[in-house]
Scaffold this motif. Structure first.
Motif, mmCIF file in Angstrom:
data_model
loop_
_atom_site.group_PDB
_atom_site.id
_atom_site.type_symbol
_atom_site.label_atom_id
_atom_site.label_comp_id
_atom_site.label_asym_id
_atom_site.label_seq_id
_atom_site.Cartn_x
_atom_site.Cartn_y
_atom_site.Cartn_z
ATOM 1 N N ALA A 20 -57.269 46.514 22.703
ATOM 2 C CA ALA A 20 -56.532 47.657 22.158
ATOM 3 C C ALA A 20 -57.490 48.637 21.481
ATOM 4 N N VAL A 21 -58.511 48.107 20.815
ATOM 5 C CA VAL A 21 -59.508 48.989 20.196
ATOM 6 C C VAL A 21 -60.272 49.763 21.268
ATOM 7 N N PHE A 22 -60.753 49.034 22.283
ATOM 8 C CA PHE A 22 -61.510 49.714 23.354
ATOM 9 C C PHE A 22 -60.663 50.833 23.981
ATOM 10 N N ARG A 23 -59.402 50.498 24.294
ATOM 11 C CA ARG A 23 -58.542 51.487 24.921
ATOM 12 C C ARG A 23 -58.291 52.683 24.006
ATOM 13 N N SER A 24 -58.205 52.432 22.694
ATOM 14 C CA SER A 24 -57.947 53.538 21.768
ATOM 15 C C SER A 24 -59.128 54.511 21.731
ATOM 16 N N PHE A 25 -60.319 54.035 22.165
ATOM 17 C CA PHE A 25 -61.492 54.916 22.246
ATOM 18 C C PHE A 25 -61.684 55.468 23.669
ATOM 19 N N GLY A 26 -60.713 55.212 24.551
ATOM 20 C CA GLY A 26 -60.821 55.727 25.917
ATOM 21 C C GLY A 26 -61.700 54.893 26.835
ATOM 22 N N PHE A 27 -62.098 53.708 26.397
ATOM 23 C CA PHE A 27 -62.858 52.812 27.273
ATOM 24 C C PHE A 27 -61.883 52.112 28.208
ATOM 25 N N VAL A 28 -62.268 51.979 29.470
ATOM 26 C CA VAL A 28 -61.363 51.422 30.476
ATOM 27 C C VAL A 28 -61.941 50.140 31.082
ATOM 28 N N PRO A 29 -61.054 49.248 31.558
ATOM 29 C CA PRO A 29 -61.540 47.966 32.092
ATOM 30 C C PRO A 29 -61.975 48.056 33.548
ATOM 31 N N ILE A 30 -62.925 47.223 33.915
ATOM 32 C CA ILE A 30 -63.261 47.027 35.328
ATOM 33 C C ILE A 30 -63.285 45.523 35.581
ATOM 34 N N ASP A 31 -63.386 45.143 36.860
ATOM 35 C CA ASP A 31 -63.680 43.748 37.172
ATOM 36 C C ASP A 31 -64.625 43.714 38.360
ATOM 37 N N THR A 32 -65.449 42.692 38.392
ATOM 38 C CA THR A 32 -66.385 42.503 39.502
ATOM 39 C C THR A 32 -66.252 41.057 39.982
ATOM 40 N N PRO A 33 -66.719 40.763 41.195
ATOM 41 C CA PRO A 33 -66.584 39.391 41.718
ATOM 42 C C PRO A 33 -67.341 38.360 40.874
ATOM 43 N N SER A 34 -66.785 37.160 40.783
ATOM 44 C CA SER A 34 -67.466 36.067 40.094
ATOM 45 C C SER A 34 -68.687 35.610 40.880
ATOM 46 N N LEU A 35 -68.598 35.716 42.204
ATOM 47 C CA LEU A 35 -69.707 35.325 43.080
ATOM 48 C C LEU A 35 -70.405 36.577 43.602
ATOM 49 N N GLU A 36 -71.730 36.542 43.642
ATOM 50 C CA GLU A 36 -72.504 37.656 44.191
ATOM 51 C C GLU A 36 -73.646 37.088 45.046
ATOM 52 N N TYR A 37 -74.217 37.942 45.886
ATOM 53 C CA TYR A 37 -75.440 37.563 46.582
ATOM 54 C C TYR A 37 -76.512 37.226 45.552
ATOM 55 N N SER A 38 -77.313 36.200 45.813
ATOM 56 C CA SER A 38 -78.349 35.801 44.861
ATOM 57 C C SER A 38 -79.379 36.897 44.632
ATOM 58 N N ASP A 39 -79.710 37.670 45.679
ATOM 59 C CA ASP A 39 -80.725 38.715 45.442
ATOM 60 C C ASP A 39 -80.195 39.802 44.514
ATOM 61 N N ILE A 40 -78.893 40.019 44.517
ATOM 62 C CA ILE A 40 -78.303 40.975 43.574
ATOM 63 C C ILE A 40 -78.478 40.453 42.143
ATOM 64 N N LEU A 41 -78.235 39.179 41.941
ATOM 65 C CA LEU A 41 -78.269 38.628 40.575
ATOM 66 C C LEU A 41 -79.688 38.379 40.065
ATOM 67 N N PHE A 42 -80.592 37.985 40.960
ATOM 68 C CA PHE A 42 -81.922 37.575 40.489
ATOM 69 C C PHE A 42 -83.038 38.512 40.906
#
Lengths: 434, 434
Positions: free
Chosen positions: B33-55
C-alpha cells in the motif's frame, strides 16, 4: 563488438508488466478478502519438495511434465506441479497442531513442463481453498457458497455451477456391472463437453458395449429440474442412499441462502480423477462457456492416504485465475487501464526542490496515490509520462500555495487557490470513477 | 504393515502455518500500500531463467549456492537467487515499452542452496523497489522516504538509516592510491559491524600497510554531525565534487520533509558490491541493532550492462522481510495472535441447517469475518475450536431472532433480542481492539 547476453525468458514463461500484475494482485486481494470473511486462513508450503512426496513411490504420467532434478546435496527433488499434493503432505505432517475442521486457502505458483503449443504457461498460479476434517452437507455447501461469493466479488453475476455426486456415479457403475472400466468411463464422460455426446457414446460402446453406453448416456443427461434429475440418478444407481440425501441437503441449504439460481444438477460432471468421492462441481460463465470451467472441485474422503493412516475427509475448490482474468478482461469487468496512481506532481526542471514531495504527501494523506516526477525534464515530457501511465491528473505548483490541476485526458487545466481545494477536487473525481 | 511415505520437507525449507502466513500477508499488504501510494507498480518475472542470464558468461561464487539444472528440453536453467538480476534482464528486454523513470516493486520468492546452519532458509521472500532511468537527488530521496514510510506503516518509529556515497569512497581510494585493492577494502569495511574496528584495521594493514589502514579507518569514522562528516570525507577524497553536492541535496530534501532525524551520514556504509556507484544505505532498528540492516540499497549507474548497451541508472532498496517480521514480533508490534476470524457461528449438532449461514452473512455484511462451524460436534468442542483459533466471539442461535454471544476469553455470555444488537456489540468490541 557486442559481448552482451541476449535478454530473453524461457519458452513457456513470461514477464508480467505492471498493468497485468496490478490486475493479478487486485484479483488475489478480492478473493482473499472473501476467503478471510469466511474464516479461511492462508498457508504456504515449499516450492521444492522431495520427489517421492510429489509422485509417490511409483511415478508415471505426471512425472514427465515436471521440473525434477538432483540438488547439490544429491537429493531427488522437484518443483511442485499443484497445491493439492503438498497440502496433503502438509496435513499429514501438521494435523495434530491444527484445529479441525481446518479451513485453508493457498494462492501460489506451480510449475509444469507442459506442451506450450496449446497456449499454456509452464509457470502459473493456483488458487485453492479447502475444508478438511469434516464430512457433512454444511461443509460442502460452504465451499459452494464461497465460490458464489468470490465470483460476485469479482464483478461476475451470470455463472452456473454444475454439480453432481461421484458416489452416485460409482453406485450406478456398480449397479450396471461396469465398475471394472470406471477409470476409462470417467475419462470419456469428462470429455463430453469437448468431443460431444455422439463421440463419447461411440467410444463408450467400444469399451463396454452399446447397451451399457446407452445407459451411461442416459445417466449423465440432466432432466428438466433438480428433482427429476436426482430421481433418475438414484433409480439408475439402484435406489435411494446417503449420497442422494447429501445432494438434497446441499440443495436445501442453497435454497435457504437464496443461491439456488447459480446451481444445476448435472450428472455428467465427474471430475475424472479417482481422488473424488462425494459432491463434484465445475463452474461456467454463461457469457463465455467456451473457456471451460473457471472454478472446480469436490469432496474426497482421504486426502493424505499417501502419507498417513489417519483419514482426512474434505471438500475444496480451485479457482482458475488465468482463465478468470482473461474472462474479466473480455467482459469489461477488469480494472485494466487503471492508472499507476491518481496524481502526478510535476517537477520544476532542475530545481531538486522539496515542494513536490510536500504536495504529494497532502494527496496521500487524503487516500490518493500520488507520484512525484523524479527526473529533470520539461513539463511536456512529464505530461506525456502521466498519459503513458494512465495517471488522470497532473499538478503544477504555482507558488504562494496555488496549484494548477491538469486533466490528462481532456488536457484542460484549472487553477486552485489552495492545495486543499485541488485535493478535494481530485478526490471527488476519483471517487466518481471508482 | 506401513507403506506410507514419511511426510517431510527438504532441509532449509519450511511450511508456513496460518498464524505466520497471516502475518506475512499483512506485512506484504502494508508495504505494498505504501509503494502504491508513491506510484510504484508491481511486476513479476519467471522463477526459472536461463543460467547465462542469471550468472553471466562466467559463473563463480554465486553459482554454487543456487538450484541449477538441465530441464527436459536440455536447457541449462536455474531458480532465481535474487530479484535484482531478473529485474536487470527485464529492463533490458522491455525498456522501450516502459515509461521512464520506471518505478517498480517486486515481492516474491527466491532460492539459494545456502548453508542452513546459520539459521538461513533456502527459500525466502525478497521485497525490492527501484526507480530506474533517472539520476537525481529527488529520486534518491524518494527511495529513502519510501523506506521511512514503510517502516512507520509497519508500526516502527525508532530506526536509523545510515547513509553514505560510494562515489566519495571511490574518490578517497583513488586519492590515497589504493584503488587497486578496492574490492578487498570494501569487503573488509563491510565487516566493520561484525568483526569490529580493531580487526578491520589489522586486516587492512596486512593488505595496504599500516598508514593506509589508518587513513581508511579515519575516513569511515563518522564525525559529530552531517556537516563535519561530509567535510572530512571530501577533504580525504581530494576536495569537493558532484558526489558531495548530491549528498547535501538529499540532506536538504530530508530536512524540508522533516525526516532528517531518521538519517545519519555514516561513511563506513559501502554495501560491498561493485554494483553501487552513488548513495548507499542500511537501516537499523534502534531497539534491535544486533539483527543487522532491515532495509538496504543504493544507487547504481548501469543496471543492465550484462544485457544491453543502454545505460540505465537507478536507485533502489530491499526490505528484509524475514528480519523485520521477527523484529516486529519481538517488539510486540506484530499482529501475531490475531484470530482467524472475528466470529464463530455455533452449529446445532446434526441439524444441517441454513440458519448458521444466514447469521454469518449478517456479520460479514457488517465488515466482520465470520466462520460457521461446519462439523457435527457438541457445543463444547466448538467453543474449544474458537479458542484454538483465537476467534474472540461465538454465536448461538436461540430461535425467534434471539442469539447468545459468548466471549471466548472471559467465557461470559450475553443474550441479545436481535441479531442486529449482537452484530453492533461485536463490531464495537472488534473496533476497540483494532
Amino acid at each position: 563488438m557486442n559481448d552482451k547476453i541476449e535478454p530473453r525468458v524461457l519458452k513457456g514463461f513470461r514477464d508480467i508488466l505492471p498493468p497485468a500484475e496490478m490486475e493479478r494482485r487486485r484479483f488475489i486481494s478480492i478473493v482473499e478478502a472473501v476467503f478471510r470473511s469466511f474464516g479461511f486462513v492462508p498457508i504456504d508450503t515449499p516450492s521444492l519438495e522431495y520427489s517421492d512426496i510429489l509422485f509417490g513411490k511409483g511415478g508415471g504420467e505426471t512425472e514427465k511434465q515436471v521440473y525434477r532434478f538432483t540438488d547439490n546435496g544429491g537429493r531427488d527433488i522437484a518443483l511442485r506441479f499443484d497445491l493439492t499434493v503438498p497440502f496433503a503432505r502438509f496435513m499429514a505432517e501438521h494435523v495434530n497442531e491444527l484445529p479441525l475442521p481446518f479451513k485453508r486457502y493457498h494462492i501460489s505458483k506451480v510449475w509444469r513442463g507442459e506442451n506450450t503449443q496449446r497456449g499454456r504457461y509452464r509457470e502459473f498460479y493456483q488458487c485453492d481453498f479447502d475444508c478438511v476434517g469434516a464430512d457433512c452437507a454444511m461443509a460442502d455447501f460452504e465451499i459452494l457458497s464461497i465460490m458464489v461469493a468470490s465470483l460476485k466479488s469479482l464483478g461476475l453475476s451470470s455463472f452456473t455451477i454444475r454439480l453432481s455426486h461421484r458416489g452416485i456415479f460409482n453406485r450406478f457403475l456398480a449397479h450396471s456391472g461396469i465398475s471394472g472400466q470406471s477409470v476409462e468411463i470417467l475419462r470419456l464422460v469428462d470429455k463430453l463437453r469437448k468431443i460431444g455426446a455422439d463421440e463419447v457414446k461411440s467410444q463408450l460402446a467400444g469399451l463396454i458395449g452399446g447397451e451399457n453406453a446407452e445407459r451411461v448416456l442416459d445417466f449423465i443427461h440432466p432432466e428438466v429440474d433438480f428433482e427429476k434429475t436426482i430421481e433418475k440418478m438414484e433409480r439408475l444407481a439402484g435406489g435411494e442412499a446417503e449420497d442422494g440425501h447429501r445432494l438434497r441437503t446441499v440443495r436445501r441449504l442453497m435454497i435457504e441462502a437464496g443461491l439456488e439460481k447459480h446451481f444445476v444438477l448435472d450428472p455428467s460432471i465427474t471430475r475424472g480423477l479417482d481422488y473424488y468421492t462425494g459432491v463434484v462441481f465445475e463452474t461456467f460463465l454463461d457469457e463465455l462457456p467456451a473457456i471451460g470451467s473457471v472454478c472446480s472441485g469436490g469432496r474426497y474422503d482421504d486426502l493424505a492416504s499417501l502419507y498417513t493412516n489417519q483419514k482426512l475427509p474434505g471438500v475444496g475448490a480451485s479457482i482458475g485465475m488465468d482463465r478468470l482474468l482473461a474472462a474479466l478482461e473480455s467482459l469489461g469487468a477488469s480494472d485494466a487501464g487503471a492508472g499507476s496512481s491518481d496524481v502526478l506532481i510535476v517537477n520544476a526542471q532542475d530545481a531538486e526542490s522539496g515542494i513536490p514531495f510536500k504536495l504529494a504527501q497532502a494527496f496521500r494523506l487524503a487516500g490518493l496515490s500520488c507520484e512525484v516526477y523524479t527526473d529533470r525534464k520539461k513539463a511536456g515530457p512529464q505530461f506525456a509520462y502521466a498519459e503513458k501511465k494512465a495517471i488522470p491528473f497532473a499538478i503544477t505548483d504555482l507558488g504562494d500555495g496555488r496549484v494548477c490541476v491538469k486533466d490528462i485526458k481532456t488536457r484542460q487545466s484549472q487553477d486552485f487557490d489552495s492545495l486543499e481545494g485541488a485535493v478535494a477536487h481530485i478526490k471527488a473525481a476519483c471517487k466518481g470513477n471508482a
